[in-house]
Design a protein around this motif. Structure first.
Motif, PDB file in Angstrom:
ATOM      1  N   UNK A  91      80.608  -7.640  21.397  1.00 27.30           N
ATOM      2  CA  UNK A  91      80.963  -9.055  21.457  1.00 27.30           C
ATOM      3  C   UNK A  91      79.818  -9.913  20.938  1.00 27.30           C
ATOM      4  N   UNK A  92      80.158 -11.052  20.368  1.00 28.52           N
ATOM      5  CA  UNK A  92      79.147 -12.007  19.928  1.00 28.52           C
ATOM      6  C   UNK A  92      78.529 -11.698  18.590  1.00 28.52           C
ATOM      7  N   UNK A  93      79.070 -10.707  17.875  1.00 27.88           N
ATOM      8  CA  UNK A  93      78.535 -10.347  16.562  1.00 27.88           C
ATOM      9  C   UNK A  93      79.670 -10.453  15.555  1.00 27.88           C
ATOM     10  N   UNK A  94      79.376 -11.064  14.413  1.00 23.47           N
ATOM     11  CA  UNK A  94      80.409 -11.277  13.407  1.00 23.47           C
ATOM     12  C   UNK A  94      80.938  -9.957  12.853  1.00 23.47           C
ATOM     13  N   UNK A  95      82.244  -9.931  12.600  1.00 25.99           N
ATOM     14  CA  UNK A  95      82.856  -8.749  11.990  1.00 25.99           C
ATOM     15  C   UNK A  95      82.829  -8.932  10.474  1.00 25.99           C
ATOM     16  N   UNK A  96      81.832  -8.359   9.841  1.00 23.32           N
ATOM     17  CA  UNK A  96      81.673  -8.499   8.397  1.00 23.32           C
ATOM     18  C   UNK A  96      81.498  -7.130   7.757  1.00 23.32           C
ATOM     19  N   UNK A 110      72.976 -10.360  16.129  1.00 23.60           N
ATOM     20  CA  UNK A 110      72.496  -9.707  17.345  1.00 23.60           C
ATOM     21  C   UNK A 110      72.893 -10.492  18.586  1.00 23.60           C
ATOM     22  N   UNK A 111      72.608  -9.891  19.746  1.00 26.42           N
ATOM     23  CA  UNK A 111      72.755 -10.563  21.036  1.00 26.42           C
ATOM     24  C   UNK A 111      71.372 -10.509  21.674  1.00 26.42           C
ATOM     25  N   UNK A 112      70.955 -11.596  22.331  1.00 30.15           N
ATOM     26  CA  UNK A 112      69.596 -11.657  22.894  1.00 30.15           C
ATOM     27  C   UNK A 112      69.524 -10.857  24.184  1.00 30.15           C
ATOM     28  N   UNK A 113      69.341  -9.568  24.020  1.00 32.64           N
ATOM     29  CA  UNK A 113      69.276  -8.631  25.137  1.00 32.64           C
ATOM     30  C   UNK A 113      68.644  -7.360  24.600  1.00 32.64           C
TER      31      UNK A 113
END
Length: 149
Positions: A91-96, A110-113
């Motif tokens: 989740x939170x990452x573009x599907x490209x 990315x996700x900040x984790x």
């Protein structure tokens, strides 16, 4: 004796005629003509040489300001990044597509984790928990070995 019936006789008889005809059946003296209402022409032609409706040849019908109907070529969608452990979509990452990620900001990739762009939150939680329990187990073993001495 068997008698031949004419078309007019077939309409007045109780049973239906043996052949199919396009004129609607009417029990009154006068038969009504069938009325066909034609709609707009919604056909569009593939503009490229590839004429089969396959996964790689998806199109979208678009009405131009001039009133004509044209086909816009659609690109294939990516499945997007997935978790390395569970295989769940992140989740939170573009599907490209892979090449398209170079033109996007870092915050969209990315996700900040910890393990933000490669593992899902559940997998990270499980890893942290596993590491904590292993450390606890080591401490318990160490205490037990000191008691034996």
């Amino acid at each position: 004796m068997h008698t031949m019936h004419t078309m007019h006789d077939a309409h007045t008889m109780d049973h239906a005629p043996r052949h199919n005809h396009t004129v609607p059946h009417c029990h009154r003296d006068s038969c009504h003509a069938a009325v066909f209402i034609m709609g707009k022409d919604l056909r569009a032609i593939f503009s490229r040489r590839h004429s089969y409706a396959t996964k790689s040849n998806k199109t979208l019908k678009v009405k131009t300001p001039g009133g004509s109907l044209v086909l816009h070529q659609l690109k294939k969608l990516s499945k997007g990044p997935r978790c390395g452990e569970t295989g769940v979509t992140l989740h939170g990452i573009k599907k490209l597509k892979m090449k398209a990620y170079k033109n996007v900001h870092k915050r969209e990739k990315t996700v900040k984790r910890a393990y933000g762009g490669s593992l899902c939150g559940k997998a990270v939680r499980d890893r942290i928990l596993r590491a904590f329990l292993i450390e606890e187990q080591k401490i318990v073993k160490k205490i037990e070995s000191e008691k034996k001495k």
